[in-house]
Scaffold this motif. Structure first.
Motif, PDB file in Angstrom:
ATOM      1  N   TYR A 193       1.074  -1.175  -0.114  1.00 16.54           N
ATOM      2  CA  TYR A 193       0.116  -0.113  -0.074  1.00 16.54           C
ATOM      3  C   TYR A 193       0.665   1.295   0.000  1.00 16.54           C
ATOM      4  CZ  TYR A 193      -3.815  -3.335   1.049  1.00 16.54           C
ATOM      5  OH  TYR A 193      -4.803  -4.296   1.119  1.00 16.54           O
ATOM      6  N   VAL A 194       2.298   1.125   0.302  1.00 19.34           N
ATOM      7  CA  VAL A 194       2.863   2.273   0.344  1.00 19.34           C
ATOM      8  C   VAL A 194       4.042   2.288  -1.004  1.00 19.34           C
ATOM      9  CG1 VAL A 194       4.778   3.856   1.577  1.00 19.34           C
ATOM     10  CG2 VAL A 194       2.854   2.707   2.894  1.00 19.34           C
ATOM     11  N   PHE A 195       4.859   1.345  -1.094  1.00 18.55           N
ATOM     12  CA  PHE A 195       5.957   1.238  -1.853  1.00 18.55           C
ATOM     13  C   PHE A 195       5.480   0.768  -3.247  1.00 18.55           C
ATOM     14  CE2 PHE A 195       8.282   1.415   1.997  1.00 18.55           C
ATOM     15  CZ  PHE A 195       9.401   2.014   1.878  1.00 18.55           C
ATOM     16  N   ALA A 196       4.629  -0.161  -3.427  1.00 21.09           N
ATOM     17  CA  ALA A 196       4.136  -0.492  -4.534  1.00 21.09           C
ATOM     18  C   ALA A 196       3.258   0.681  -5.270  1.00 21.09           C
ATOM     19  CB  ALA A 196       3.531  -1.878  -4.851  1.00 21.09           C
ATOM     20  N   ALA A 197       2.445   1.129  -4.427  1.00 19.59           N
ATOM     21  CA  ALA A 197       1.402   2.251  -4.726  1.00 19.59           C
ATOM     22  C   ALA A 197       2.149   3.154  -5.053  1.00 19.59           C
ATOM     23  CB  ALA A 197       0.516   2.346  -3.740  1.00 19.59           C
ATOM     24  N   ASN A 198       3.323   3.743  -4.414  1.00 20.51           N
ATOM     25  CA  ASN A 198       3.978   5.106  -4.959  1.00 20.51           C
ATOM     26  C   ASN A 198       5.039   4.603  -6.092  1.00 20.51           C
ATOM     27  OD1 ASN A 198       5.001   7.497  -3.993  1.00 20.51           O
ATOM     28  ND2 ASN A 198       6.967   6.336  -4.008  1.00 20.51           N
ATOM     29  N   ASN A 199       5.224   3.259  -6.304  1.00 24.87           N
ATOM     30  CA  ASN A 199       5.927   3.110  -7.734  1.00 24.87           C
ATOM     31  C   ASN A 199       4.675   3.303  -8.884  1.00 24.87           C
ATOM     32  OD1 ASN A 199       8.531   3.020  -7.477  1.00 24.87           O
ATOM     33  ND2 ASN A 199       8.426   1.076  -6.494  1.00 24.87           N
ATOM     34  N   GLN A 238       0.335  -0.264 -15.382  1.00 22.95           N
ATOM     35  CA  GLN A 238      -1.020  -0.635 -14.946  1.00 22.95           C
ATOM     36  C   GLN A 238      -1.293  -2.300 -15.009  1.00 22.95           C
ATOM     37  OE1 GLN A 238      -3.252   1.079 -13.271  1.00 22.95           O
ATOM     38  NE2 GLN A 238      -4.536  -0.608 -12.672  1.00 22.95           N
ATOM     39  N   ARG A 239      -0.457  -2.710 -16.182  1.00 24.59           N
ATOM     40  CA  ARG A 239      -0.742  -4.233 -16.079  1.00 24.59           C
ATOM     41  C   ARG A 239       0.108  -4.828 -15.241  1.00 24.59           C
ATOM     42  NH1 ARG A 239       1.926  -6.677 -21.587  1.00 24.59           N
ATOM     43  NH2 ARG A 239       3.471  -5.522 -20.804  1.00 24.59           N
TER      44      ARG A 239
END
Length: 208
Positions: A86-92, A100-101
């Motif tokens: 929820y933080v690192f992947a979402a920020n990337n 998006q894929r």
């Protein structure tokens, strides 16, 4: 019991994890930074290596969680699978480092893992400003962190605040800018007082 420390890069979460492990006799699970085979490449070219980096950490944190959930000891973990997502992947994704894929594939993998994942019984969040993070990152002098950009840290901080705002579990928030728990025993005592109050019912405020 499963306890977790959350916080941005340079917030002091690894230091606090080690100190609390020693203080309470809890088993520690540290973030596998040195073991990540993508980390040097990631900070040199984030958009190229973002998916590889995030999948490695997702895999490792899921593996740790399975061990934690079968442990009879009290465990304290340095960074959780939840902030990884929820933080690192979402920020990337927000910064365009994951398309998006790739992001949807990553999230489908995480959602499958969530069927067997349990939340921490206590989350401790180290809230720190970007200048404080930068100071700590520079102090520890890791070569691969020298290329971290300010906007990257700012994005992570925003994602952290969004995530914590909606967090539903038991939570303690620590002011990382104003508590030098790694160097000041009195500041560390303030942190342990909060934990004692939350876990053992002693009186204290909810944040410092």
């Amino acid at each position: 019991m499963y306890i977790a420390i959350a916080g941005n890069i340079g917030s002091g979460k690894t230091t606090l994890t080690k100190m609390l492990s020693k203080h309470y006799g809890w088993k520690q699970y540290l973030e596998p930074v040195a073991e990540n085979p993508y980390i040097d490449d990631y900070y040199k070219d984030i958009s190229r290596w973002a998916l590889n980096m995030e999948v490695f950490y997702l895999k490792q944190r899921f593996k740790n969680l399975l061990e934690i959930q079968h442990s009879k000891e009290t465990v304290i973990q340095d960074r959780t699978i939840f902030e990884g997502v929820y933080v690192f992947a979402a920020n990337n994704r927000k910064m365009g480092n994951m398309d998006q894929r790739d992001y949807e594939t990553y999230m489908e993998l995480f959602e499958s893992m969530m069927e067997v994942v349990e939340m921490p019984e206590l989350m401790i969040y180290l809230r720190s400003s970007v200048p404080h993070l930068v100071k700590n990152i520079q102090k520890r002098g890791r070569d691969f962190e020298k290329s971290i950009r300010i906007d990257y840290l700012q994005g992570l901080n925003k994602r952290y605040e969004d995530w914590i705002k909606d967090y539903k579990g038991r939570l303690i928030i620590i002011d990382g800018d104003n508590l030098e728990f790694g160097e000041n025993p009195e500041d560390f005592r303030k942190v342990t007082d909060l934990i004692d109050a939350e876990l053992f019912g002693l009186f204290a405020e909810k944040g410092v």
